[in-house]
Design a protein around this motif. Structure first.
Motif, PDB file in Angstrom:
ATOM      1  N   GLU A 111      29.835  34.455  56.314  1.00  0.00           N
ATOM      2  CA  GLU A 111      29.679  35.912  56.259  1.00  0.00           C
ATOM      3  C   GLU A 111      28.830  36.207  57.258  1.00  0.00           C
ATOM      4  OE1 GLU A 111      30.341  35.906  51.091  1.00  0.00           O
ATOM      5  OE2 GLU A 111      28.468  36.706  52.250  1.00  0.00           O
ATOM      6  N   VAL A 112      29.345  37.736  57.901  1.00  0.00           N
ATOM      7  CA  VAL A 112      28.533  38.385  58.730  1.00  0.00           C
ATOM      8  C   VAL A 112      27.492  39.066  58.053  1.00  0.00           C
ATOM      9  CG1 VAL A 112      28.298  40.165  60.613  1.00  0.00           C
ATOM     10  CG2 VAL A 112      30.159  38.752  60.708  1.00  0.00           C
ATOM     11  N   SER A 113      26.105  38.790  58.231  1.00  0.00           N
ATOM     12  CA  SER A 113      24.918  39.520  57.438  1.00  0.00           C
ATOM     13  C   SER A 113      24.905  40.844  57.986  1.00  0.00           C
ATOM     14  CB  SER A 113      23.644  38.855  57.522  1.00  0.00           C
ATOM     15  OG  SER A 113      24.056  37.297  57.579  1.00  0.00           O
ATOM     16  N   GLN A 114      24.907  41.230  59.200  1.00  0.00           N
ATOM     17  CA  GLN A 114      24.581  42.356  59.863  1.00  0.00           C
ATOM     18  C   GLN A 114      24.913  42.187  61.441  1.00  0.00           C
ATOM     19  OE1 GLN A 114      22.208  42.741  62.286  1.00  0.00           O
ATOM     20  NE2 GLN A 114      21.265  40.714  61.955  1.00  0.00           N
ATOM     21  N   VAL A 115      25.300  43.496  62.068  1.00  0.00           N
ATOM     22  CA  VAL A 115      25.647  43.555  63.363  1.00  0.00           C
ATOM     23  C   VAL A 115      25.112  44.586  64.056  1.00  0.00           C
ATOM     24  CG1 VAL A 115      28.087  42.475  63.072  1.00  0.00           C
ATOM     25  CG2 VAL A 115      27.751  44.969  62.942  1.00  0.00           C
ATOM     26  N   VAL A 116      23.642  44.882  63.570  1.00  0.00           N
ATOM     27  CA  VAL A 116      22.994  45.896  63.888  1.00  0.00           C
ATOM     28  C   VAL A 116      21.610  45.973  64.564  1.00  0.00           C
ATOM     29  CG1 VAL A 116      24.739  47.747  62.904  1.00  0.00           C
ATOM     30  CG2 VAL A 116      22.871  47.013  61.696  1.00  0.00           C
ATOM     31  N   ASP A 117      21.138  44.795  64.324  1.00  0.00           N
ATOM     32  CA  ASP A 117      19.666  44.590  64.531  1.00  0.00           C
ATOM     33  C   ASP A 117      19.155  43.948  65.805  1.00  0.00           C
ATOM     34  OD1 ASP A 117      19.279  45.988  62.000  1.00  0.00           O
ATOM     35  OD2 ASP A 117      19.408  44.187  60.798  1.00  0.00           O
ATOM     36  N   GLN A 118      19.725  44.129  66.839  1.00  0.00           N
ATOM     37  CA  GLN A 118      19.657  43.187  68.119  1.00  0.00           C
ATOM     38  C   GLN A 118      19.963  41.951  67.954  1.00  0.00           C
ATOM     39  OE1 GLN A 118      15.571  44.550  69.391  1.00  0.00           O
ATOM     40  NE2 GLN A 118      15.838  46.737  68.642  1.00  0.00           N
ATOM     41  N   THR A 119      19.292  41.137  67.284  1.00  0.00           N
ATOM     42  CA  THR A 119      19.855  39.954  66.827  1.00  0.00           C
ATOM     43  C   THR A 119      20.549  39.885  65.719  1.00  0.00           C
ATOM     44  OG1 THR A 119      17.544  38.715  67.590  1.00  0.00           O
ATOM     45  CG2 THR A 119      18.897  37.569  66.063  1.00  0.00           C
ATOM     46  N   LEU A 120      21.737  39.238  66.044  1.00  0.00           N
ATOM     47  CA  LEU A 120      22.595  39.460  64.837  1.00  0.00           C
ATOM     48  C   LEU A 120      22.757  38.285  63.876  1.00  0.00           C
ATOM     49  CD1 LEU A 120      25.696  40.724  67.156  1.00  0.00           C
ATOM     50  CD2 LEU A 120      23.571  42.007  66.139  1.00  0.00           C
ATOM     51  N   GLY A 121      23.245  38.205  62.961  1.00  0.00           N
ATOM     52  CA  GLY A 121      23.118  37.495  61.793  1.00  0.00           C
ATOM     53  C   GLY A 121      24.709  36.985  60.923  1.00  0.00           C
ATOM     54  N   VAL A 122      24.598  35.501  60.935  1.00  0.00           N
ATOM     55  CA  VAL A 122      25.909  35.083  60.200  1.00  0.00           C
ATOM     56  C   VAL A 122      25.294  34.001  59.171  1.00  0.00           C
ATOM     57  CG1 VAL A 122      27.806  33.589  60.033  1.00  0.00           C
ATOM     58  CG2 VAL A 122      27.450  35.398  62.021  1.00  0.00           C
ATOM     59  N   HIS A 123      25.652  33.997  57.819  1.00  0.00           N
ATOM     60  CA  HIS A 123      25.249  33.271  56.936  1.00  0.00           C
ATOM     61  C   HIS A 123      26.244  32.508  56.180  1.00  0.00           C
ATOM     62  CE1 HIS A 123      25.747  37.205  54.541  1.00  0.00           C
ATOM     63  NE2 HIS A 123      26.336  36.386  53.739  1.00  0.00           N
ATOM     64  N   ALA A 124      25.971  31.215  55.838  1.00  0.00           N
ATOM     65  CA  ALA A 124      27.029  30.272  55.213  1.00  0.00           C
ATOM     66  C   ALA A 124      26.800  30.099  53.924  1.00  0.00           C
ATOM     67  CB  ALA A 124      26.798  28.977  56.205  1.00  0.00           C
ATOM     68  N   ASP A 126      24.084  37.118  70.324  1.00  0.00           N
ATOM     69  CA  ASP A 126      25.420  37.059  70.478  1.00  0.00           C
ATOM     70  C   ASP A 126      26.083  36.893  69.197  1.00  0.00           C
ATOM     71  OD1 ASP A 126      28.145  35.732  70.944  1.00  0.00           O
ATOM     72  OD2 ASP A 126      27.828  35.963  72.937  1.00  0.00           O
ATOM     73  N   LEU A 127      27.163  37.255  68.593  1.00  0.00           N
ATOM     74  CA  LEU A 127      27.637  37.060  67.538  1.00  0.00           C
ATOM     75  C   LEU A 127      28.536  35.751  67.196  1.00  0.00           C
ATOM     76  CD1 LEU A 127      27.801  38.185  64.501  1.00  0.00           C
ATOM     77  CD2 LEU A 127      30.176  39.321  65.031  1.00  0.00           C
ATOM     78  N   ASN A 128      29.065  35.509  68.396  1.00  0.00           N
ATOM     79  CA  ASN A 128      29.546  34.091  68.479  1.00  0.00           C
ATOM     80  C   ASN A 128      28.704  32.858  68.200  1.00  0.00           C
ATOM     81  OD1 ASN A 128      32.428  34.884  68.721  1.00  0.00           O
ATOM     82  ND2 ASN A 128      32.145  35.455  70.984  1.00  0.00           N
ATOM     83  N   LYS A 129      27.625  33.189  69.132  1.00  0.00           N
ATOM     84  CA  LYS A 129      26.534  32.075  68.883  1.00  0.00           C
ATOM     85  C   LYS A 129      25.734  32.134  67.633  1.00  0.00           C
ATOM     86  CE  LYS A 129      25.445  32.079  73.799  1.00  0.00           C
ATOM     87  NZ  LYS A 129      24.791  32.381  75.073  1.00  0.00           N
ATOM     88  N   ALA A 130      25.701  33.221  66.973  1.00  0.00           N
ATOM     89  CA  ALA A 130      25.019  33.407  65.839  1.00  0.00           C
ATOM     90  C   ALA A 130      26.174  32.567  64.625  1.00  0.00           C
ATOM     91  CB  ALA A 130      24.975  34.909  65.133  1.00  0.00           C
ATOM     92  N   MET A 131      27.496  32.712  64.750  1.00  0.00           N
ATOM     93  CA  MET A 131      28.299  31.924  63.897  1.00  0.00           C
ATOM     94  C   MET A 131      28.107  30.438  64.204  1.00  0.00           C
ATOM     95  SD  MET A 131      30.884  31.553  61.769  1.00  0.00           S
ATOM     96  CE  MET A 131      31.476  30.017  61.533  1.00  0.00           C
ATOM     97  N   LYS A 132      28.042  29.936  65.611  1.00  0.00           N
ATOM     98  CA  LYS A 132      27.935  28.406  65.748  1.00  0.00           C
ATOM     99  C   LYS A 132      26.329  28.007  65.013  1.00  0.00           C
ATOM    100  CE  LYS A 132      30.631  28.260  70.157  1.00  0.00           C
ATOM    101  NZ  LYS A 132      30.544  28.038  71.596  1.00  0.00           N
ATOM    102  N   ASN A 133      25.561  28.886  65.368  1.00  0.00           N
ATOM    103  CA  ASN A 133      24.272  28.593  64.729  1.00  0.00           C
ATOM    104  C   ASN A 133      24.369  28.393  63.197  1.00  0.00           C
ATOM    105  OD1 ASN A 133      23.237  28.501  67.319  1.00  0.00           O
ATOM    106  ND2 ASN A 133      22.205  30.590  67.198  1.00  0.00           N
TER     107      ASN A 133
END
Length: 379
Positions: free
Chosen positions: A350-363, A312-319
């Protein structure tokens, strides 16, 4: 970096490890072929590694990591290692030569290595799928509970092009893509750009999409598509030459695997892939004993990078926010509330990627804001 000048020797029989030691290279069947489309030799690294792991079938694994995957190389803590990777994007297993002839690309040394890999490397028997990867590399002294510092010393291109694709059901807007299409981006090495067609010139900023250690043994084999705490398909475009990735070690030797080279990528990787390209990666491995990490961390000359992952991208952001606050608190000496305030006022997410099943956000945590602190860095 070590200054060894030992003769290169293929180690395919000793300890079952397919590895080269520093010096001069033993010829392969492809070594006499030119490795560029233009006839001019592509720039190669000026760094003399302690070991070279070549992009040969015996050094490749198709799409997975695992504690039971036998290492193709064994190196020491502190060694400099060149790891060669390939890009099979757009190339068919049944007729791999067709991609090169169709796109007016010669079947040169690198192309022949890709063809040999596709013809000889088998997919994972249970059905796990993912990237074509080189490794794993065993690092002496790496143990569970430690962390591995991966200094990215250099990246060079063994072929002067990359590939991007769009396809129905893929990318960030899967329902809007009606037809599959593959695009070849040709490199201008003098200008350091990649061109899809005349008038489109994208700056080359190479990085590895996948840099992973093995997951713990009890997780079994894992696909290289979704990233996880052990690294993998992070797709963070800032991990270029001169930067550092830190990963938690879960198994003896760490078992480092890499691939999915990118010539350039926008944050999000929204078509599903970047400019997929072959890269020869030169890294220095440093084991930090007893330094336990929960998630990947990274560093550039100007920033610290905290990583958040979730389906979940929202949870990736929180993480990512939690990891950034934890880093500022634990490593830089602030309270949690101060860290959250700093993250809100100075840190870019920043959103790293939204296409790899597990999504990524990096600070992206800028070093410059900590004006009373001095950060030593290796570059």
């Amino acid at each position: 970096m070590k200054n060894s000048r030992r003769t290169f020797l293929r180690k395919t029989t000793q300890n079952g490890l397919a590895i080269l030691s520093a010096g001069s290279l033993t010829a392969s069947p492809f070594d006499q072929l030119n490795n560029t489309t233009s006839g001019a030799k592509l720039p190669s690294s000026t760094i003399k590694p302690d070991h070279v792991v070549r992009s040969l079938p015996e050094n490749m694994v198709w799409g997975y990591y695992g504690a039971d995957v036998p290492p193709v190389a064994k190196v020491k803590d502190g060694d400099v290692v060149e790891i060669q990777t390939v890009n099979p994007s757009g190339v068919s297993r049944t007729n791999p030569e067709e991609f090169y002839t169709k796109n007016n690309l010669p079947i040169d040394q690198h192309a022949q290595e890709v063809i040999a890999i596709l013809k000889n490397v088998k997919p994972e028997p249970s059905g796990i799928r993912g990237h074509m990867l080189t490794g794993p590399v065993y690092i002496d002294g790496a143990s569970p509970g430690d962390s591995l510092e991966i200094r990215i010393l250099d990246m060079t291109f063994p072929a002067p092009f990359g590939v991007n694709s769009v396809w129905p059901g893929g990318g960030g807007i899967p329902d809007e893509v009606k037809t599959r299409e593959t695009f070849v981006y040709r490199y201008d090495m003098k200008r350091k750009t990649a061109s899809l067609k005349e008038g489109i010139d994208i700056p080359l900023k190479p990085f590895m999409g996948v840099m992973a250690l093995s997951p713990p043994a009890d997780m079994g084999r894992q696909s290289s598509i979704p990233p996880n705490f052990y690294g993998g398909n992070l797709d963070i475009k800032h991990l270029t030459k001169g930067t550092t990735l830190h990963l938690p070690i879960s198994v003896a030797g760490g078992l480092f695997t890499t691939g999915d080279g990118h010539g350039a990528q926008g944050n999000g990787e929204v078509s599903g892939v970047a400019i997929e390209t072959a890269i020869n990666l030169t890294v220095k491995f440093i084991v930090h004993k007893g330094k336990t990490l929960k998630q990947p961390r990274a560093e550039t000359p100007t920033h610290f990078i905290a990583v958040g992952l979730d389906k979940d991208l929202n949870k990736a952001m929180k993480n990512a926010l939690s990891e950034a606050c934890a880093f500022i608190k634990e490593e830089l000496g602030f309270t949690f509330n101060e860290a959250l305030s700093i993250a809100s006022t100075a840190v870019d997410f920043e959103v790293s990627q939204v296409v790899d099943q597990t999504l990524g956000v990096h600070a992206m945590i800028p070093k410059s804001i900590f004006s009373k602190k001095k950060f030593d860095y290796w570059t």
